[in-house]
Design a protein around this motif. Structure first.
Motif, PDB file in Angstrom:
ATOM      1  N   THR A  53       0.836  -1.204   0.000  1.00 18.53           N
ATOM      2  CA  THR A  53       0.000   0.000   0.000  1.00 18.53           C
ATOM      3  C   THR A  53       0.871   1.254   0.000  1.00 18.53           C
ATOM      4  O   THR A  53       0.487   2.268  -0.577  1.00 18.53           O
ATOM      5  N   ARG A  54       2.047   1.180   0.606  1.00 17.50           N
ATOM      6  CA  ARG A  54       2.988   2.320   0.566  1.00 17.50           C
ATOM      7  C   ARG A  54       3.431   2.593  -0.866  1.00 17.50           C
ATOM      8  O   ARG A  54       3.570   3.743  -1.267  1.00 17.50           O
ATOM      9  N   LEU A  57       0.501   4.308  -2.630  1.00 14.20           N
ATOM     10  CA  LEU A  57       0.416   5.698  -2.171  1.00 14.20           C
ATOM     11  C   LEU A  57       1.525   6.545  -2.792  1.00 14.20           C
ATOM     12  O   LEU A  57       1.277   7.649  -3.282  1.00 14.20           O
ATOM     13  N   ILE A  60       0.739   7.209  -6.474  1.00 14.82           N
ATOM     14  CA  ILE A  60      -0.338   8.181  -6.622  1.00 14.82           C
ATOM     15  C   ILE A  60       0.169   9.590  -6.307  1.00 14.82           C
ATOM     16  O   ILE A  60      -0.094  10.535  -7.060  1.00 14.82           O
ATOM     17  N   VAL A  61       0.902   9.746  -5.218  1.00 13.63           N
ATOM     18  CA  VAL A  61       1.438  11.063  -4.859  1.00 13.63           C
ATOM     19  C   VAL A  61       2.365  11.579  -5.955  1.00 13.63           C
ATOM     20  O   VAL A  61       2.243  12.725  -6.401  1.00 13.63           O
ATOM     21  N   ALA A  73       1.891  13.339   0.706  1.00 13.45           N
ATOM     22  CA  ALA A  73       1.404  12.019   1.118  1.00 13.45           C
ATOM     23  C   ALA A  73       0.513  12.152   2.345  1.00 13.45           C
ATOM     24  O   ALA A  73      -0.513  11.475   2.457  1.00 13.45           O
ATOM     25  N   LEU A  76      -2.861  13.205   1.189  1.00 19.39           N
ATOM     26  CA  LEU A  76      -3.547  12.132   0.470  1.00 19.39           C
ATOM     27  C   LEU A  76      -4.143  11.099   1.430  1.00 19.39           C
ATOM     28  O   LEU A  76      -5.154  10.476   1.133  1.00 19.39           O
ATOM     29  N   ARG A  77      -3.541  10.949   2.585  1.00 20.94           N
ATOM     30  CA  ARG A  77      -4.053   9.977   3.569  1.00 20.94           C
ATOM     31  C   ARG A  77      -5.389  10.404   4.164  1.00 20.94           C
ATOM     32  O   ARG A  77      -6.074   9.598   4.782  1.00 20.94           O
ATOM     33  N   PRO A  85      -9.469   1.812  -2.461  1.00 20.42           N
ATOM     34  CA  PRO A  85      -8.142   1.216  -2.614  1.00 20.42           C
ATOM     35  C   PRO A  85      -7.939   0.458  -3.927  1.00 20.42           C
ATOM     36  O   PRO A  85      -6.859   0.488  -4.500  1.00 20.42           O
ATOM     37  N   ALA A  88      -7.346   2.997  -6.571  1.00 20.82           N
ATOM     38  CA  ALA A  88      -6.030   3.597  -6.352  1.00 20.82           C
ATOM     39  C   ALA A  88      -4.933   2.680  -6.896  1.00 20.82           C
ATOM     40  O   ALA A  88      -4.000   3.142  -7.570  1.00 20.82           O
TER      41      ALA A  88
END
Length: 106
Positions: A53-54, A57, A60-61, A73, A76-77, A85, A88
């Motif tokens: 998931t990192r 993320l 995406i960032v 980041a 975005l959280r 998810p 994403a």
């Protein structure tokens, strides 16, 4: 909206559409954020299903920042990503694929 021929992917944050794109600067940011030895290593993570998931993320960032977004980041959280998810992860994979596709392929 997003132009697939330019490597762009649409990502919806809190109901607002944004354009994401992995520019060279965004790719460099991505390598640093994921501590990947190379972009090939990042692609291999997605292809093998060993993506975290990192990683999603970070992709995406980096993509959003490559598209001109000024968030982080941390920001975005706290937002709702349209499609959750699964969307994403799909958008992150699409960003990688389009970043390395020749014009007309992606």
């Amino acid at each position: 909206m997003a132009n697939a021929y330019a490597g762009e992917v649409a990502i919806c944050l809190d109901g607002v559409a944004h354009v994401a794109k992995l520019t060279l600067g965004a790719l460099a940011e991505l390598e640093a954020a994921t501590e990947a030895g190379s972009l090939v290593e990042m692609v291999e993570r997605f292809e093998s299903g060993k993506v975290s998931t990192r990683d999603v993320l970070a992709l995406i960032v980096a993509g959003l920042r490559g598209g001109g977004w000024q968030g982080s980041a941390e920001h975005l959280r706290t937002v709702e990503i349209g499609g959750g998810p699964i969307e994403a992860a799909r958008a992150a994979a699409e960003l990688l694929a389009r970043a390395f596709a020749l014009p007309g392929e992606g």
